[in-house]
Write an enzyme that holds these catalytic residues in place. Structure first.
Site, mmCIF file in Angstrom:
data_model
loop_
_atom_site.group_PDB
_atom_site.id
_atom_site.type_symbol
_atom_site.label_atom_id
_atom_site.label_comp_id
_atom_site.label_asym_id
_atom_site.label_seq_id
_atom_site.Cartn_x
_atom_site.Cartn_y
_atom_site.Cartn_z
ATOM 1 N N ALA A 101 43.165 71.075 80.541
ATOM 2 C CA ALA A 101 42.661 72.450 80.525
ATOM 3 C C ALA A 101 41.602 72.757 81.594
ATOM 4 O O ALA A 101 41.667 73.810 82.227
ATOM 5 C CB ALA A 101 42.148 72.808 79.131
ATOM 6 N N ARG B 280 52.402 60.644 76.537
ATOM 7 C CA ARG B 280 53.549 60.560 77.442
ATOM 8 C C ARG B 280 54.467 59.404 77.092
ATOM 9 O O ARG B 280 55.583 59.302 77.580
ATOM 10 C CB ARG B 280 53.064 60.415 78.878
ATOM 11 N N LYS C 176 54.153 72.588 81.621
ATOM 12 C CA LYS C 176 55.467 72.045 81.907
ATOM 13 C C LYS C 176 55.574 70.634 81.371
ATOM 14 O O LYS C 176 54.531 69.998 81.252
ATOM 15 C CB LYS C 176 55.733 72.017 83.419
ATOM 16 N N HIS D 4 55.521 72.249 72.184
ATOM 17 C CA HIS D 4 55.582 73.464 73.014
ATOM 18 C C HIS D 4 56.370 74.573 72.330
ATOM 19 O O HIS D 4 55.947 75.717 72.286
ATOM 20 C CB HIS D 4 56.226 73.151 74.374
#
Ligand SMILES: *[C@@H]1O[C@H](CO)[C@@H](O)[C@H](O)[C@H]1NC(C)=O
Length: 399
Positions: free
Chosen positions: A45, A201, A130, A112
């Protein structure tokens, strides 16, 4: 300005202390600022939104939500955000705040879809990190809801808004080097930066994997420069994460694109990503962040297409002509907006705010583009044998 001094000045203004916006007699500041709410106290952010917002007179960082209220409070106070929401229902409380115009969604990929759908349902515009979703189907649904509700939804492919990549695209499109024949792009993140066990991730259920995280960039970039979608994935090889073989720590994919000339050969392309790049000479991390295209009568390369404000160069080599190196830290004499110290994220924020305010943004990325990028990420995973990431189980209530 010598390039060393330029380097420090640019990066100081970009990342440490951006000049504050001119005051209210600036015509662009006469429109009331949009109030942004941030879902999650995400590490991305500050770079992606908080620092760029400091130099945008029409952006107000208004609220942040995090499950852990003390984390939300610390984040809010550190970044000068007025309101914070905590607890299990913190995200929904933020969406229910009628003062908020725009939601920034930097949650893990697997969240998301759910939170973008909920934000759109609450009537908020959304700036979405993304890759946009876990599957192209999720991306299609999000854009379709945004469209129905007349709201702006943008997948935050920030590099697309910077003059460096736009310059490369303009050179290719000008025909100076002839039709494109081959285009490769690589994004390699040095070993140790991302590959920890607890990193989201590396979490399959949250939509992890290198092709999702860093691979979405080179794929987007070759599609952009080839001005089309691939026609096929001819091969894809993943380096699997030993602790969870559904996760790739790196992927290399060969693609073909339709020929750029009638009856010509297909355009060849290789995209590479890795979250675990081995250091060169054992200790210096080797940056591989480049895109290179070979055309009928010359070649072009951009080093650092992802973070060009830090440093980049564009090398143009016309066959039989004089090679040249260009820099594009700002738009030159073409009325383009921005300063040399504007990051990709600052350019993106400018375009996003313009769009929400009903002005024509200088650059935009369409819904079709975001959907196609997700489709080809899925096709690459299919070819490498790892398969798509799991589609969200969230069911959007029919309106
Ligand atoms: C693209 O990558 C392929 C596969 O590694 C390689 O053979 C080719 O020379 C590369 N082309 C460019 C333009 O870098």
């Amino acid at each position: 300005m010598s390039s060393i001094v330029g380097f420090f000045k640019r990066n100081y203004a970009a990342f440490i202390s951006p000049p504050t916006p001119r005051n209210a007699d600036d015509s662009s500041a006469t429109s009331p600022p949009l109030k942004f709410g941030i879902l999650g106290a995400a590490a991305i952010a500050p770079a992606a939104l908080i620092i760029p917002a400091k130099s945008h007179p029409e952006v107000e960082l208004y609220a942040v939500a995090a499950r852990d209220i003390s984390r939300a409070e610390r984040f809010a106070k550190k970044h000068g955000i007025k309101k914070w929401y905590g607890g299990q229902d913190s995200y929904q409380k933020l969406l229910d705040d009628p003062a908020i115009d725009v939601v920034y969604n930097p949650l893990p990929n697997g969240l998301h879809y759910e939170w973008t759908m909920k934000a759109l349902a609450a009537g908020k515009h959304v700036l979405l990190e993304k890759p946009s979703g876990d599957t192209a189907e999720e991306t299609r649904r999000m854009f379709s809801l945004a469209d129905q509700k007349g709201l702006v939804l943008l997948e935050a492919f920030h590099y697309r808004f910077h003059p460096a990549i736009l310059r490369v695209k303009a050179i290719i499109d000008s025909g100076e080097l002839g039709p494109i024949k081959e285009v490769n792009a690589t994004l390699a993140v040095p070993k140790g930066v991302l590959d920890s066990v607890n990193d989201i991730r590396m979490n399959y259920d949250l939509g992890g994997g290198a092709m999702m995280d860093c691979g979405c960039y080179p794929l987007s970039c070759v599609r952009y420069l080839a001005s089309s979608n691939p026609s096929a994935v001819t091969s894809a090889t993943a380096v699997r994460y030993p602790k969870d073989p559904r996760i790739d720590i790196g992927t290399t994919a060969d693609l073909t694109f339709p020929s750029s000339t009638p009856g010509g050969q297909p355009v060849r392309s290789t995209v590479k990503c890795t979250m675990s790049n081995s250091p060169r000479f054992g200790f210096i991390p080797k940056p591989e962040i480049n895109v290179r295209a070979v055309c009928e009568s010359g070649s072009i390369e951009l080093f650092n297409f992802v973070m060009p404000v830090i440093y980049h160069y564009i090398t143009v080599k016309p066959d039989g002509g004089i090679p040249r190196t260009e820099k594009a830290y700002a738009f030159k004499g073409d009325g383009g907006k921005g300063e040399e110290w504007w990051t990709t994220y600052r350019h993106q924020l400018e375009a996003f705010v313009d769009k929400v305010k009903g002005r024509a943004p200088q650059t935009w990325m369409s819904a079709e583009d975001s959907i196609a990028n997700m489709e080809w990420i899925e096709k690459i995973y299919e070819e490498s044998g790892l398969g798509s990431r799991p589609q969200s189980t969230y069911v959007f209530p029919t309106l």
